[in-house]
Every structure is written in structure tokens, then in C-alpha cells.
Motif scaffolding. Structure first.
Motif, PDB file in Angstrom:
ATOM      1  N   THR A   1     -49.734  34.625   3.846  1.00  0.00           N
ATOM      2  CA  THR A   1     -49.012  33.448   3.374  1.00  0.00           C
ATOM      3  C   THR A   1     -49.697  32.134   3.752  1.00  0.00           C
ATOM      4  O   THR A   1     -50.167  31.957   4.880  1.00  0.00           O
ATOM      5  CB  THR A   1     -47.580  33.468   3.927  1.00  0.00           C
ATOM      6  OG1 THR A   1     -46.903  34.596   3.375  1.00  0.00           O
ATOM      7  CG2 THR A   1     -46.820  32.206   3.563  1.00  0.00           C
TER       8      THR A   1
ATOM      9  N   VAL B   1     -49.319  27.651   2.780  1.00  0.00           N
ATOM     10  CA  VAL B   1     -48.515  26.572   2.206  1.00  0.00           C
ATOM     11  C   VAL B   1     -49.466  25.555   1.587  1.00  0.00           C
ATOM     12  O   VAL B   1     -50.441  25.134   2.228  1.00  0.00           O
ATOM     13  CB  VAL B   1     -47.629  25.902   3.269  1.00  0.00           C
ATOM     14  CG1 VAL B   1     -47.087  24.564   2.772  1.00  0.00           C
ATOM     15  CG2 VAL B   1     -46.482  26.817   3.663  1.00  0.00           C
ATOM     16  N   ARG B   2     -49.199  25.175   0.354  1.00  0.00           N
ATOM     17  CA  ARG B   2     -50.012  24.175  -0.322  1.00  0.00           C
ATOM     18  C   ARG B   2     -49.573  22.786   0.120  1.00  0.00           C
ATOM     19  O   ARG B   2     -48.407  22.410  -0.039  1.00  0.00           O
ATOM     20  CB  ARG B   2     -49.856  24.314  -1.843  1.00  0.00           C
ATOM     21  CG  ARG B   2     -50.863  23.515  -2.653  1.00  0.00           C
ATOM     22  CD  ARG B   2     -52.247  24.105  -2.531  1.00  0.00           C
ATOM     23  NE  ARG B   2     -53.235  23.363  -3.321  1.00  0.00           N
ATOM     24  CZ  ARG B   2     -54.547  23.553  -3.215  1.00  0.00           C
ATOM     25  NH1 ARG B   2     -55.029  24.460  -2.384  1.00  0.00           N
ATOM     26  NH2 ARG B   2     -55.368  22.851  -3.959  1.00  0.00           N
TER      27      ARG B   2
ATOM     28  N   ARG C   1     -40.611  26.397   4.672  1.00  0.00           N
ATOM     29  CA  ARG C   1     -41.019  25.740   3.427  1.00  0.00           C
ATOM     30  C   ARG C   1     -41.219  26.770   2.318  1.00  0.00           C
ATOM     31  O   ARG C   1     -40.792  26.563   1.177  1.00  0.00           O
ATOM     32  CB  ARG C   1     -42.306  24.943   3.661  1.00  0.00           C
ATOM     33  CG  ARG C   1     -42.758  24.123   2.454  1.00  0.00           C
ATOM     34  CD  ARG C   1     -44.044  23.385   2.766  1.00  0.00           C
ATOM     35  NE  ARG C   1     -44.559  22.688   1.603  1.00  0.00           N
ATOM     36  CZ  ARG C   1     -44.480  21.378   1.421  1.00  0.00           C
ATOM     37  NH1 ARG C   1     -43.879  20.618   2.312  1.00  0.00           N
ATOM     38  NH2 ARG C   1     -45.016  20.820   0.345  1.00  0.00           N
ATOM     39  N   VAL C   2     -41.879  27.905   2.653  1.00  0.00           N
ATOM     40  CA  VAL C   2     -42.073  28.967   1.662  1.00  0.00           C
ATOM     41  C   VAL C   2     -40.731  29.565   1.250  1.00  0.00           C
ATOM     42  O   VAL C   2     -40.460  29.784   0.059  1.00  0.00           O
ATOM     43  CB  VAL C   2     -43.005  30.060   2.226  1.00  0.00           C
ATOM     44  CG1 VAL C   2     -43.075  31.254   1.289  1.00  0.00           C
ATOM     45  CG2 VAL C   2     -44.397  29.496   2.461  1.00  0.00           C
TER      46      VAL C   2
ATOM     47  N   GLU D   1     -38.213  26.090  -0.123  1.00  0.00           N
ATOM     48  CA  GLU D   1     -38.681  25.257  -1.224  1.00  0.00           C
ATOM     49  C   GLU D   1     -39.304  26.078  -2.347  1.00  0.00           C
ATOM     50  O   GLU D   1     -39.114  25.766  -3.526  1.00  0.00           O
ATOM     51  CB  GLU D   1     -39.677  24.206  -0.716  1.00  0.00           C
ATOM     52  CG  GLU D   1     -39.051  23.214   0.253  1.00  0.00           C
ATOM     53  CD  GLU D   1     -39.981  22.058   0.585  1.00  0.00           C
ATOM     54  OE1 GLU D   1     -40.940  21.826  -0.190  1.00  0.00           O
ATOM     55  OE2 GLU D   1     -39.747  21.396   1.612  1.00  0.00           O
ATOM     56  N   GLU D   2     -40.058  27.120  -1.988  1.00  0.00           N
ATOM     57  CA  GLU D   2     -40.676  27.952  -3.020  1.00  0.00           C
ATOM     58  C   GLU D   2     -39.860  29.197  -3.325  1.00  0.00           C
ATOM     59  O   GLU D   2     -40.149  29.907  -4.281  1.00  0.00           O
ATOM     60  CB  GLU D   2     -42.094  28.337  -2.590  1.00  0.00           C
ATOM     61  CG  GLU D   2     -42.987  27.128  -2.368  1.00  0.00           C
ATOM     62  CD  GLU D   2     -44.443  27.499  -2.223  1.00  0.00           C
ATOM     63  OE1 GLU D   2     -45.111  27.753  -3.255  1.00  0.00           O
ATOM     64  OE2 GLU D   2     -44.924  27.538  -1.070  1.00  0.00           O
ATOM     65  N   ARG D   3     -38.853  29.461  -2.494  1.00  0.00           N
ATOM     66  CA  ARG D   3     -37.954  30.604  -2.677  1.00  0.00           C
ATOM     67  C   ARG D   3     -38.724  31.917  -2.786  1.00  0.00           C
ATOM     68  O   ARG D   3     -38.464  32.755  -3.637  1.00  0.00           O
ATOM     69  CB  ARG D   3     -37.042  30.394  -3.898  1.00  0.00           C
ATOM     70  CG  ARG D   3     -36.152  29.175  -3.780  1.00  0.00           C
ATOM     71  CD  ARG D   3     -35.152  29.060  -4.917  1.00  0.00           C
ATOM     72  NE  ARG D   3     -34.343  27.868  -4.781  1.00  0.00           N
ATOM     73  CZ  ARG D   3     -33.246  27.763  -4.024  1.00  0.00           C
ATOM     74  NH1 ARG D   3     -32.853  28.814  -3.321  1.00  0.00           N
ATOM     75  NH2 ARG D   3     -32.556  26.637  -3.965  1.00  0.00           N
ATOM     76  N   ARG D   4     -39.703  32.052  -1.900  1.00  0.00           N
ATOM     77  CA  ARG D   4     -40.518  33.254  -1.850  1.00  0.00           C
ATOM     78  C   ARG D   4     -40.498  33.830  -0.440  1.00  0.00           C
ATOM     79  O   ARG D   4     -40.267  33.133   0.545  1.00  0.00           O
ATOM     80  CB  ARG D   4     -41.973  32.941  -2.236  1.00  0.00           C
ATOM     81  CG  ARG D   4     -42.151  32.318  -3.621  1.00  0.00           C
ATOM     82  CD  ARG D   4     -41.817  33.290  -4.735  1.00  0.00           C
ATOM     83  NE  ARG D   4     -42.749  34.403  -4.806  1.00  0.00           N
ATOM     84  CZ  ARG D   4     -43.792  34.463  -5.633  1.00  0.00           C
ATOM     85  NH1 ARG D   4     -44.048  33.449  -6.454  1.00  0.00           N
ATOM     86  NH2 ARG D   4     -44.576  35.536  -5.651  1.00  0.00           N
TER      87      ARG D   4
END
Length: 277
Positions: free
Chosen positions: A179, A181-182, A210-211, A214-217
Motif C-alpha cells: 500500500t 498513498v498518493r 487515508r486509504v 478517503e479512497e475506501r480501499r
């Protein structure tokens, strides 16, 4: 319902780390006292305490010498996966040697665990742009997925342009990258390893949240048994960089893992990612 993340453990002993390879030739491994039993037992107790499951990417070399550990991992409901047999980087092998190594590891692990081994992780995330053939070898060896790509820039590994989340290759193999984060135009490492020890715990918590939020992953996290072992021998003659990366904050890792277990939900790779891929 909270997002379930994938917890992964690369089962190798301290003297098998790539950075220490010059000090511990493979021909001498049998002469070095192992500490992996104590460390894996501690990890299993920790996961049991928090009701977490995980995937143990295990060296075939370790499995042959400590088969009871592999059986215990499977018995307690965790996934047994392959880290290869002899902890050689894929990028330093021929396709033939690499294929033989990962087939041997799969056979050894399956015979001991009594379960199918679906996943493989290359030592030091050593699959990238220079050896794409390795994914074909993994598929041909009968694995369903690989977790061998880290989409970051690093001096020893990394494939920063790779997809950040699981993807299916043309040969049918699913690659599940560590994993990231961008952020500000680059991928930040968010999946554990040395970064988990070297940076404050709050950094790992922020990145994983955040993953998840915000990204719901689902995120994927990894660490090694030797990282919870502050009493391991200090190898003389190592470089300052190696000493910093290998030994800093070993005494804090167990406490940080407890925080990690409390803050997030954790499951096996095959159940978190493979079922939805």
C-alpha cells in the motif's frame, strides 16, 4: 462496518535479510542460531489476543527446519504463503533458477501445512521493470497471486509507476502491491516495513486511515518477525546505513503493533483481496 485490511508477515530470520547477506553466506545459515521460533510465537500470541488474522509469507528454508511453526500458523486460521525457498532476489536470478526456487517453496509449504499455497512474495520486492518475466514464472508455478511490487522509489527496489491497488496481469496472475498513498505527486510508503519503525506511529495511522476513509480501499501492511526482537545479535562490520535501517526502534515495534491492532481491523490476504479480485 470498518474496512478490513490485510496483515502480512515475511517469515525470515534476522541473518537472512538481504542487507546482511555479505555477512551470512547461505552455505553458513545452518550454523547460525535461529530466533524465528520465539518471534513467530510472539506474533501468533499477539494476533490471537486482538482477534486478527494474517498471511505469513514463509521461506521454504524456514519451513523445512521448523515445520511445527508452519502447521501452527495454519491451525490458528492464518494463511500460509510463499516467500520463496532461499531468500534470493528475483532480480538476481535467471528465470530458470527463480522458477525452481518458487516451485520448491510451494511444494515444501503445502506438504507441511496441508493447505494450498496461493500467494507468493519476492524477497525485497524484487520484481519490477527489469524482470517482468518473473510474473510468468509465478503463474506457471501455480500461484494465484503475487505481492512482489512496491510502487515507490527506493534504492533497493520499487516500481513507482505500477498500479497502487491489486490488478490482474495478462497471464491471469493477480499482483497485490504494498500500500501507498498518493500525495503531492508521488507515492508515499504506507504499508509498514522499516518505515513503520523509523517514522512515528502517527504517520502509519494517518496513511492507512487515508486509504480506508478517503479512497475506501483496504490497505496491506507487512513486517518481519525479527523486527519485534530487540535482543537479536548486532552484526559487526555493517555499514551505518544498514545499522540504522535494521536496528533502530526494534524495542518499540511490539508496542506499535499493538496500537495497529487496536486502531484497524486485520485479515488474511486471500480473504481481503483475492475473493474480490
Amino acid at each position: 462496518m470498518s474496512v478490513v485490511n490485510a496483515l502480512t508477515i515475511d517469515v525470515e530470520d534476522y541473518f537472512q535479510v538481504s542487507a546482511l547477506a555479505p555477512h551470512f553466506p547461505r552455505r553458513d545459515w545452518d550454523t547460525v542460531p535461529c530466533r524465528v521460533e520465539r518471534n513467530v510465537d510472539l506474533i501468533l500470541s499477539l494476533l490471537h489476543e486482538y482477534g486478527a488474522k494474517g498471511t505469513f509469507f514463509t521461506l521454504g528454508w524456514i519451513a523445512e527446519r521448523y515445520p511445527h511453526l508452519v502447521r501452527l500458523i495454519a491451525l490458528e486460521g492464518h494463511e500460509v504463503a510463499s516467500h520463496g525457498y532461499a531468500h534470493q532476489r528475483a532480480s538476481e536470478q535467471t528465470p530458470e533458477a527463480f522458477g525452481a526456487d518458487i516451485r520448491l517453496a510451494k511444494t515444501v509449504l503445502e506438504d507441511i501445512a496441508g493447505t494450498e499455497v496461493k500467494g507468493y512474495r519476492a524477497p525485497s520486492f524484487s520484481i519490477g521493470d527489469r524482470n517482468p518475466w518473473a510474473h510468468d514464472c509465478i503463474a506457471e508455478a501455480g500461484y494465484a497471486y503475487s505481492s512482489s511490487v512496491y510502487p515507490v522509489k527506493h534504492d533497493h527496489y520499487g516500481m513507482p509507476d505500477a498500479p497502487r491497488f491489486p490488478y490482474r496481469l495478462e497471464n491471469g496472475l493477480i499482483e497485490m502491491p504494498i500500500t501507498t498513498v498518493r500525495y503531492l505527486g508521488r507515492n508515499l510508503p504506507a504499508g509498514g516495513g522499516g518505515y513503520f519503525r523509523l517514522l512515528p506511529y502517527s504517520a502509519s495511522r494517518w496513511l492507512i486511515r487515508r486509504v480506508n476513509e478517503e479512497e475506501r480501499r483496504s490497505a496491506m501492511f507487512y513486517f518481519h518477525p525479527w523486527e519485534i526482537d530487540p535482543d537479536q545479535p548486532v552484526v559487526p562490520g555493517t555499514s551505518l546505513k544498514t545499522r540504522f535501517r535494521h536496528y533502530v526502534n526494534l524495542s518499540r515495534t511490539e508496542g506499535r503493533l499493538r496500537q495497529l491492532m487496536s486502531d484497524f481491523a486485520w485479515g488474511r490476504m486471500d480473504e481481503v483481496f483475492l475473493a474480490t479480485a
